[in-house]
Design an enzyme around this catalytic site. Structure first.
Site, PDB file in Angstrom:
ATOM      1  CG  HIS A  98      95.052 -45.705  21.424  1.00 26.80           C
ATOM      2  ND1 HIS A  98      94.045 -46.396  20.810  1.00 26.80           N
ATOM      3  CD2 HIS A  98      94.921 -44.413  21.049  1.00 26.80           C
ATOM      4  CE1 HIS A  98      93.331 -45.552  20.080  1.00 26.80           C
ATOM      5  NE2 HIS A  98      93.827 -44.351  20.214  1.00 26.80           N
TER       6      HIS A  98
ATOM      7  NE  ARG B  98     102.583 -57.082  22.107  1.00 26.36           N
ATOM      8  CZ  ARG B  98     101.716 -56.385  21.374  1.00 26.36           C
ATOM      9  NH1 ARG B  98     101.900 -56.256  20.071  1.00 26.36           N
ATOM     10  NH2 ARG B  98     100.667 -55.827  21.936  1.00 26.36           N
TER      11      ARG B  98
ATOM     12  CD  GLU C  11      89.667 -50.588   8.711  1.00 26.29           C
ATOM     13  OE1 GLU C  11      90.355 -51.579   8.507  1.00 26.29           O
ATOM     14  OE2 GLU C  11      89.411 -50.175   9.854  1.00 26.29           O
TER      15      GLU C  11
ATOM     16  CE  LYS D 148      96.892 -51.208  12.371  1.00 23.36           C
ATOM     17  NZ  LYS D 148      98.145 -50.539  12.724  1.00 23.36           N
TER      18      LYS D 148
HETATM   19  C1  MV4 Z   1      89.154 -48.634  14.616  1.00 20.54           C
HETATM   20  C2  MV4 Z   1      88.130 -48.144  15.458  1.00 20.54           C
HETATM   21  C3  MV4 Z   1      86.895 -47.952  14.921  1.00 20.54           C
HETATM   22  N1  MV4 Z   1      86.676 -48.217  13.616  1.00 20.54           N
HETATM   23  N2  MV4 Z   1      88.880 -48.893  13.324  1.00 20.54           N
HETATM   24  C4  MV4 Z   1      92.677 -48.305  17.847  1.00 20.54           C
HETATM   25  C5  MV4 Z   1      94.037 -48.907  17.814  1.00 20.54           C
HETATM   26  C6  MV4 Z   1      94.264 -49.281  16.408  1.00 20.54           C
HETATM   27  N3  MV4 Z   1      95.045 -50.463  16.339  1.00 20.54           N
HETATM   28  C7  MV4 Z   1      92.900 -49.459  15.826  1.00 20.54           C
HETATM   29  N4  MV4 Z   1      91.998 -48.783  16.691  1.00 20.54           N
HETATM   30  C8  MV4 Z   1      90.703 -48.572  16.345  1.00 20.54           C
HETATM   31  N5  MV4 Z   1      90.386 -48.852  15.057  1.00 20.54           N
HETATM   32  C9  MV4 Z   1      87.669 -48.675  12.855  1.00 20.54           C
HETATM   33  N6  MV4 Z   1      87.432 -48.922  11.564  1.00 20.54           N
HETATM   34  C10 MV4 Z   1      88.424 -47.891  16.800  1.00 20.54           C
HETATM   35  C11 MV4 Z   1      89.720 -48.103  17.233  1.00 20.54           C
HETATM   36  C12 MV4 Z   1      89.915 -47.787  18.629  1.00 20.54           C
HETATM   37  C13 MV4 Z   1      90.205 -48.784  19.568  1.00 20.54           C
HETATM   38  C14 MV4 Z   1      90.360 -50.104  19.217  1.00 20.54           C
HETATM   39  C15 MV4 Z   1      90.653 -51.052  20.156  1.00 20.54           C
HETATM   40  C16 MV4 Z   1      90.783 -50.696  21.490  1.00 20.54           C
HETATM   41  C17 MV4 Z   1      90.644 -49.400  21.855  1.00 20.54           C
HETATM   42  C18 MV4 Z   1      90.353 -48.415  20.904  1.00 20.54           C
HETATM   43  C19 MV4 Z   1      90.194 -47.095  21.306  1.00 20.54           C
HETATM   44  C20 MV4 Z   1      89.924 -46.142  20.383  1.00 20.54           C
HETATM   45  C21 MV4 Z   1      89.797 -46.479  19.039  1.00 20.54           C
END
Ligand code: MV4
Length: 498
Positions: free
Chosen positions: A235, A291, A200, A116
């Protein structure tokens, strides 16, 4: 075009890829575990090879066994589907070394996007907005506290190698920060073998919006519009749609061009997805999925483009047959992932025999599945039974069609999350397109679900007991037509004038 390819996956996605092959006149090679010897995808393939025992670590993740089969069978390329080895850069490079085309981006690109921190800095280089934060690996607590102060709380501590919601934590105060850092470092070290973390800004109620991209090896890259995937639980995405209800032509162009810039900067070839968080009018890069995604079907429904066929074409160095101007978004599509899991028991997996099965059909309905009546869902893999997609001329029609399709769908023998979908589609906020990644909690979906699930279970029990009694023929017909036959008011007009 390739003459023969191997599909290194199972279930519905193996069939999805083989369907594209069938239309392109490409021969298919399936690999399967001992748990899948009777699965539909092994029969759909032109050739099938058992590669090991049920646990995926010993079969679907066994790189050497899969490459061996590809060589033995004379497959020119491997399609990895999603999950399993699909984003494993070592698998992609093993294919490259064996002289077999990996149907996806290069191993270097997969590796780069797997971190990341690297992905984030590549996006900054491309001029794509990223979540406010500090893109450097955090080494010590004192620096972390400083970074925290400059970003402002709440914060998110993320593992650079993280994925699937593992290796991230929200932090509200400097006191919590030190503990979160060490806990995420530990989780990341044991899960991913890499303890690198970064910090972040935490976005509180974002929407998850992603852009589908497609790139060939001649420098052409375009975006196939957007999808919204905010309805998810722990998730796991559950409902996805295209386009996002908040999308405008301007925002789509903006995000689409950002995604294409990102793809060009990293040298991306093949289909991919650029994920963004959207909050209060702004969007922020999250990650690149290198993918084919589970939810690609909704994009296919609104663009008319067969993404898997295009993957095969660009993998053998053909040029994309269209330009950005040719891409039009028509109508609205929704996908519900139908899983074998028990909504009344915390969505616990519900493997077992599908005793009666009839999927929805009719106008605007697409079902991708790897199951059939009598099929036994093995306990070793994910619990998805099928992907139910609908298309409508607008979102309102798509929602009505999805409700109708869920009403038609009959699955007896295992529990499913169909009641969950029926619940979400009945919530006003969903109909209004008012979605966030916290939708399920914010709208008490799980308590509303209980009533619907109990009544659905009763319907299934009625159908299933009808199947046991002497009236087998009628029962068989009613299964074939669907359980809704029980709901109809029936009138006998025999003897009347009409
Ligand atoms: C975040 C976020 C809020 N703020 N980053 C969840 C999966 C991972 N790939 C990154 N994710 C998140 N990153 C910041 N800075 C909230 C999430 C997140 C989320 C993102 C996409 C779809 C569903 C989610 C559910 C909970 C948290």
């Amino acid at each position: 075009m390739f003459k023969k390819i191997l599909i290194a996956n199972r279930g519905e996605i193996a069939i999805r890829v083989m369907r594209a092959c069938k239309e392109l006149d490409v021969s298919t090679v399936a690999v399967y575990s001992e748990a899948d010897s009777n699965a539909l995808f092994t029969k759909y393939a032109d050739e099938a090879y058992c590669i090991g025992p049920p646990p995926s670590s010993r079969s679907y993740l066994n790189i050497d066994a899969i490459i061996d089969v590809a060589k033995k069978a004379g497959a020119e390329a491997i399609h990895p589907g999603y999950g399993f080895l699909s984003e494993n850069s070592k698998f992609a490079s093993a294919c490259e070394e064996a002289g077999i085309r990996f149907i996806g981006p290069s191993s270097e690109v997969i590796e780069k996007m797997g971190s990341k921190i690297t992905a984030r800095s590549a996006m900054i280089e491309a001029g794509v907005p990223v979540v406010p934060g500090d893109g450097r690996a955090v080494e010590d607590d004192a620096t972390a506290i400083e970074i925290g102060e400059s970003i402002g709380y709440p914060l998110m501590v993320k593992a650079s190698a993280g994925g699937g919601g593992i290796g991230m934590k929200v932090v509200y105060t400097p006191e919590e920060l030190t503990r979160a850092l060490s806990s995420i470092r530990n989780v990341a070290a044991s899960t991913f073998g890499d303890s690198t973390v970064f910090i972040e800004k935490y976005l509180e109620e974002p929407r998850h919006i992603e852009i589908q991209i497609l790139a060939d090896s001649h420098g052409n890259c375009l975006y196939l519009g957007d999808r919204e995937c905010s309805i998810q639980r722990r998730h796991q995405k559950l409902i996805e749609e295209a386009p996002s209800p908040i999308m405008t032509p301007e925002l789509r162009k903006d995000m689409g061009e950002a995604a294409v810039k990102a793809a060009k900067t990293i040298g991306y070839v093949n289909a991919g997805t650029v994920e963004f968080l959207y909050s209060k009018g702004d969007y922020y890069f999250l990650e690149v999925n290198t993918r084919l995604q589970v939810e690609h079907g909704v994009t296919e429904l609104v663009t008319g483009i067969d993404i898997v066929k295009q993957q095969l074409r660009v993998a053998c160095d053909e040029k994309l047959p269209f330009t950005q101007d040719d891409i039009e978004i028509r109508g609205s599509a929704i996908e519900c992932r139908i899983n074998a899991e028990d909504p009344l028991n915390d969505f616990a997996p519900s493997p077992g025999k599908i005793r009666r099965y009839r999927s929805a059909g009719g106008p605007g309905v697409r079902v991708d599945s790897g199951v059939h009546m009598g099929y036994v869902i093995p306990p070793f893999y994910d619990s998805m039974i099928s992907k139910l997609c609908v298309w409508g001329t607008d979102r309102e029609e798509a929602i009505a069609r999805m409700k109708r399709a869920l009403y038609e769908y009959v699955v007896v023998g295992v529990q499913t999350n169909i009641p969950f979908h029926r619940t979400v589609l009945s919530i006003d906020a969903f109909v209004e397109g008012d979605l966030t990644t916290h939708f399920i909690d914010d709208h008490n979906v799980l308590s509303a679900l209980e009533k619907i699930a109990v009544s659905d279970n009763q319907r299934c029990a009625t159908l299933s007991s009808a199947l046991e009694d002497r009236n087998k023929k009628i029962a068989a017909i009613s299964t074939a037509v669907g359980s809704y036959i029980n709901a109809a008011k029936r009138h006998d007009m025999k003897g009347s004038d009409e």
